[in-house]
Design a protein around this motif. Structure first.
Motif, PDB file in Angstrom:
ATOM      1  N   LYS A   1      12.677  15.137 -16.849  1.00 49.23           N
ATOM      2  CA  LYS A   1      13.884  14.401 -16.515  1.00 49.23           C
ATOM      3  C   LYS A   1      13.618  13.369 -15.419  1.00 49.23           C
ATOM      4  CE  LYS A   1      17.080  18.192 -17.587  1.00 49.23           C
ATOM      5  NZ  LYS A   1      18.094  19.119 -16.997  1.00 49.23           N
ATOM      6  N   ILE A   2      12.827  13.781 -14.433  1.00 55.51           N
ATOM      7  CA  ILE A   2      12.567  12.908 -13.289  1.00 55.51           C
ATOM      8  C   ILE A   2      11.098  12.973 -12.902  1.00 55.51           C
ATOM      9  CG2 ILE A   2      13.090  12.461 -10.855  1.00 55.51           C
ATOM     10  CD1 ILE A   2      15.791  13.783 -11.283  1.00 55.51           C
ATOM     11  N   ILE A   3      10.521  11.804 -12.673  1.00 50.98           N
ATOM     12  CA  ILE A   3       9.171  11.740 -12.118  1.00 50.98           C
ATOM     13  C   ILE A   3       9.262  10.952 -10.833  1.00 50.98           C
ATOM     14  CG2 ILE A   3       6.786  10.982 -12.487  1.00 50.98           C
ATOM     15  CD1 ILE A   3       7.359  10.971 -15.472  1.00 50.98           C
ATOM     16  N   ARG A   4       8.800  11.511  -9.739  1.00 45.59           N
ATOM     17  CA  ARG A   4       8.774  10.802  -8.463  1.00 45.59           C
ATOM     18  C   ARG A   4       7.388  10.928  -7.882  1.00 45.59           C
ATOM     19  NH1 ARG A   4      12.453   9.124  -4.283  1.00 45.59           N
ATOM     20  NH2 ARG A   4      11.507   9.295  -2.227  1.00 45.59           N
ATOM     21  N   LEU A   5       6.782   9.764  -7.591  1.00 51.74           N
ATOM     22  CA  LEU A   5       5.454   9.745  -7.018  1.00 51.74           C
ATOM     23  C   LEU A   5       5.456   8.868  -5.771  1.00 51.74           C
ATOM     24  CD1 LEU A   5       5.001   9.370 -10.442  1.00 51.74           C
ATOM     25  CD2 LEU A   5       2.858  10.341  -9.657  1.00 51.74           C
ATOM     26  N   ILE A   6       4.518   9.141  -4.877  1.00 52.39           N
ATOM     27  CA  ILE A   6       4.409   8.370  -3.641  1.00 52.39           C
ATOM     28  C   ILE A   6       2.956   7.965  -3.445  1.00 52.39           C
ATOM     29  CG2 ILE A   6       6.410   9.334  -2.444  1.00 52.39           C
ATOM     30  CD1 ILE A   6       4.585  11.376  -1.172  1.00 52.39           C
ATOM     31  N   ARG A   7       2.787   6.933  -2.641  1.00 57.75           N
ATOM     32  CA  ARG A   7       1.427   6.465  -2.361  1.00 57.75           C
ATOM     33  C   ARG A   7       1.339   6.095  -0.877  1.00 57.75           C
ATOM     34  NH1 ARG A   7      -0.182   1.247  -5.475  1.00 57.75           N
ATOM     35  NH2 ARG A   7       1.128   0.272  -3.897  1.00 57.75           N
ATOM     36  N   TYR A   8       0.325   6.647  -0.215  1.00 59.52           N
ATOM     37  CA  TYR A   8       0.032   6.301   1.166  1.00 59.52           C
ATOM     38  C   TYR A   8      -1.402   5.831   1.233  1.00 59.52           C
ATOM     39  CZ  TYR A   8       4.219   9.036   2.186  1.00 59.52           C
ATOM     40  OH  TYR A   8       5.495   9.529   2.204  1.00 59.52           O
ATOM     41  N   LYS A   9      -1.621   4.666   1.836  1.00 53.32           N
ATOM     42  CA  LYS A   9      -2.995   4.138   1.970  1.00 53.32           C
ATOM     43  C   LYS A   9      -3.187   3.604   3.370  1.00 53.32           C
ATOM     44  CE  LYS A   9      -3.985   2.844  -2.826  1.00 53.32           C
ATOM     45  NZ  LYS A   9      -4.400   1.737  -3.705  1.00 53.32           N
TER      46      LYS A   9
ATOM     47  N   GLY B   1      -3.539   5.215  -7.020  1.00 48.14           N
ATOM     48  CA  GLY B   1      -3.383   5.844  -5.713  1.00 48.14           C
ATOM     49  C   GLY B   1      -2.125   6.660  -5.512  1.00 48.14           C
ATOM     50  N   PHE B   2      -1.266   6.777  -6.525  1.00 49.32           N
ATOM     51  CA  PHE B   2      -0.047   7.566  -6.391  1.00 49.32           C
ATOM     52  C   PHE B   2      -0.361   9.057  -6.544  1.00 49.32           C
ATOM     53  CE2 PHE B   2       1.885   3.490  -7.348  1.00 49.32           C
ATOM     54  CZ  PHE B   2       3.074   3.518  -6.632  1.00 49.32           C
ATOM     55  N   CYS B   3       0.499   9.868  -5.958  1.00 51.13           N
ATOM     56  CA  CYS B   3       0.422  11.318  -6.147  1.00 51.13           C
ATOM     57  C   CYS B   3       1.838  11.859  -6.276  1.00 51.13           C
ATOM     58  CB  CYS B   3      -0.321  11.992  -4.996  1.00 51.13           C
ATOM     59  SG  CYS B   3       0.468  11.782  -3.388  1.00 51.13           S
ATOM     60  N   ILE B   4       1.949  13.065  -6.793  1.00 52.75           N
ATOM     61  CA  ILE B   4       3.269  13.660  -7.015  1.00 52.75           C
ATOM     62  C   ILE B   4       3.914  14.010  -5.677  1.00 52.75           C
ATOM     63  CG2 ILE B   4       4.500  15.623  -8.016  1.00 52.75           C
ATOM     64  CD1 ILE B   4       2.291  15.703 -10.169  1.00 52.75           C
TER      65      ILE B   4
ATOM     66  N   LYS C   1       0.821  -1.217   0.000  1.00 52.50           N
ATOM     67  CA  LYS C   1       0.000   0.000   0.000  1.00 52.50           C
ATOM     68  C   LYS C   1       0.850   1.260   0.000  1.00 52.50           C
ATOM     69  CE  LYS C   1      -4.104  -2.088   2.093  1.00 52.50           C
ATOM     70  NZ  LYS C   1      -4.987  -2.141   3.274  1.00 52.50           N
ATOM     71  N   ASN C   2       1.856   1.322   0.868  1.00 49.90           N
ATOM     72  CA  ASN C   2       2.757   2.451   0.881  1.00 49.90           C
ATOM     73  C   ASN C   2       3.864   2.185  -0.128  1.00 49.90           C
ATOM     74  OD1 ASN C   2       1.299   3.661   2.974  1.00 49.90           O
ATOM     75  ND2 ASN C   2       2.479   2.568   4.517  1.00 49.90           N
ATOM     76  N   ALA C   3       3.996   3.048  -1.110  1.00 56.18           N
ATOM     77  CA  ALA C   3       4.931   2.759  -2.197  1.00 56.18           C
ATOM     78  C   ALA C   3       5.528   4.034  -2.764  1.00 56.18           C
ATOM     79  CB  ALA C   3       4.224   1.974  -3.300  1.00 56.18           C
ATOM     80  N   MET C   4       6.656   3.857  -3.433  1.00 57.97           N
ATOM     81  CA  MET C   4       7.340   4.948  -4.105  1.00 57.97           C
ATOM     82  C   MET C   4       7.578   4.559  -5.558  1.00 57.97           C
ATOM     83  SD  MET C   4      10.593   5.894  -5.294  1.00 57.97           S
ATOM     84  CE  MET C   4      11.827   5.034  -4.342  1.00 57.97           C
ATOM     85  N   LEU C   5       7.454   5.529  -6.446  1.00 59.34           N
ATOM     86  CA  LEU C   5       7.691   5.321  -7.866  1.00 59.34           C
ATOM     87  C   LEU C   5       8.644   6.398  -8.359  1.00 59.34           C
ATOM     88  CD1 LEU C   5       7.072   4.134 -10.712  1.00 59.34           C
ATOM     89  CD2 LEU C   5       5.078   5.660 -10.784  1.00 59.34           C
ATOM     90  N   ASN C   6       9.748   5.975  -8.957  1.00 57.51           N
ATOM     91  CA  ASN C   6      10.744   6.931  -9.446  1.00 57.51           C
ATOM     92  C   ASN C   6      11.084   6.592 -10.893  1.00 57.51           C
ATOM     93  OD1 ASN C   6      12.719   9.133  -8.299  1.00 57.51           O
ATOM     94  ND2 ASN C   6      13.917   7.890  -9.692  1.00 57.51           N
TER      95      ASN C   6
ATOM     96  N   LEU D   1       1.413   9.046 -15.579  1.00 60.94           N
ATOM     97  CA  LEU D   1       0.726   9.729 -14.483  1.00 60.94           C
ATOM     98  C   LEU D   1      -0.722   9.265 -14.374  1.00 60.94           C
ATOM     99  CD1 LEU D   1       2.015  13.417 -14.734  1.00 60.94           C
ATOM    100  CD2 LEU D   1       2.595  11.718 -13.004  1.00 60.94           C
ATOM    101  N   LYS D   2      -1.363   9.078 -15.501  1.00 60.64           N
ATOM    102  CA  LYS D   2      -2.758   8.620 -15.500  1.00 60.64           C
ATOM    103  C   LYS D   2      -2.868   7.234 -14.852  1.00 60.64           C
ATOM    104  CE  LYS D   2      -4.764   9.160 -19.436  1.00 60.64           C
ATOM    105  NZ  LYS D   2      -5.187   8.896 -20.843  1.00 60.64           N
ATOM    106  N   ILE D   3      -1.952   6.333 -15.229  1.00 53.91           N
ATOM    107  CA  ILE D   3      -1.974   4.979 -14.678  1.00 53.91           C
ATOM    108  C   ILE D   3      -1.628   5.001 -13.190  1.00 53.91           C
ATOM    109  CG2 ILE D   3      -0.899   2.689 -14.802  1.00 53.91           C
ATOM    110  CD1 ILE D   3      -0.377   3.322 -17.818  1.00 53.91           C
ATOM    111  N   ALA D   4      -0.587   5.764 -12.832  1.00 52.93           N
ATOM    112  CA  ALA D   4      -0.126   5.806 -11.441  1.00 52.93           C
ATOM    113  C   ALA D   4      -1.180   6.422 -10.519  1.00 52.93           C
ATOM    114  CB  ALA D   4       1.178   6.582 -11.344  1.00 52.93           C
TER     115      ALA D   4
END
Length: 260
Positions: free
Chosen positions: A252-260, A235-238, A108-113, A228-231
């Motif tokens: 150059k860089i996309i970093r998203l996080i998710r908290y549930k 449940g991800f956000c910037i 549930k808690n995740a990071m996407l870079n 971004l649409k898929i993420a």
């Protein structure tokens, strides 16, 4: 301890004891090896069970220790669930359910870079102008790469169900290129006007598509929009603290996080 017994499970041999196999009398194995159910033999006289041999190691280890021990990178939960259901070892069923809840919470808690790179490459190709007449042509081509890391294996599988490579006239899911459950590298090119279809194959040039929208990704802007649409649907956000705004806007860089 009782005399050792060798089992042939789906072609894989295991040696254990009768007391281990009957440690849960109400289970399928308990019934098989207490004489309540008939057992089959292979050509060597070993007891034969027509189930997955690789997964049986986790079943057998549970019988020995009453603990469900899985490697950190275990990727066959669905198969293990079916095997556990077949053997009907109730404490193992409960242990697996607890493990799945534990893994679900971790997901549930995740990071996407995502780190992006783009360059221009000159491609040379021949153009058939008439049955016996060919001319040499060249054009600039945009070449893209995306280095994707996520702590959520499930998200990368979701991404793999949406993005497809187009190569040699066929679409193939990027999931088949997922060798590390947390890491994926994509390399693709934009379409070049006038470049014959067979040249993409000859020069090993893959294009990237979004399915089922049937949209080709010819720029980083489109790639970022689709990811971004898929993420965000997952449940991800910037991440507002990273990266720097200029890096994000320059793709150059996309970093998203998710908290549930």
């Amino acid at each position: 301890m009782s005399e050792p017994i060798t089992l042939n499970v789906g072609g894989k041999l295991y040696t254990t004891s009768l007391s281990t196999l009957t440690s849960f009398p109400d289970s399928m194995l308990g019934a098989m090896f207490s004489g309540k159910m008939p057992t089959k033999k292979d050509s060597q006289g070993n007891c034969f069970i027509d189930r997955d041999g690789k997964i049986f190691r986790y079943i057998l280890n549970f019988l020995r220790t009453s603990h469900l021990d899985l490697p950190e990178d275990f990727q066959e939960m669905g198969l293990l669930r079916r095997e556990v259901d077949f053997y009907q070892i109730q404490p193992l069923i409960e242990a697996l359910q607890e493990k799945e809840v534990e893994l679900s919470k971790a997901e549930k808690n995740a990071m996407l870079n995502i780190t992006l790179d783009q360059k221009t490459q000159t491609v040379h190709f021949t153009v058939r102008e008439a049955p016996q007449i060919y001319s040499l042509s060249s054009s600039n081509m945009e070449v893209f790469s995306a280095n994707i890391f996520s702590t959520s294996c499930l998200f990368l599988k979701l991404l793999g169900s949406k993005l497809y490579y187009c190569f040699n006239g066929n679409l193939s899911s990027i999931s088949s290129y997922l060798q590390d459950p947390n890491h994926l590298t994509l390399d693709w090119v934009a379409s070049v006007e006038g470049l014959p279809e067979e040249e993409y194959t000859r020069q090993n040039l893959k294009r990237l598509w979004v399915v089922p929208d049937n949209k080709q990704i010819n720029s980083f802007r489109v790639f970022v929009e689709e990811v971004l649409k898929i993420a965000m649907s997952d449940g991800f956000c910037i991440d507002s603290s990273h990266p720097h705004t200029s890096d994000f806007t320059n793709n150059k860089i996309i970093r998203l996080i998710r908290y549930k």
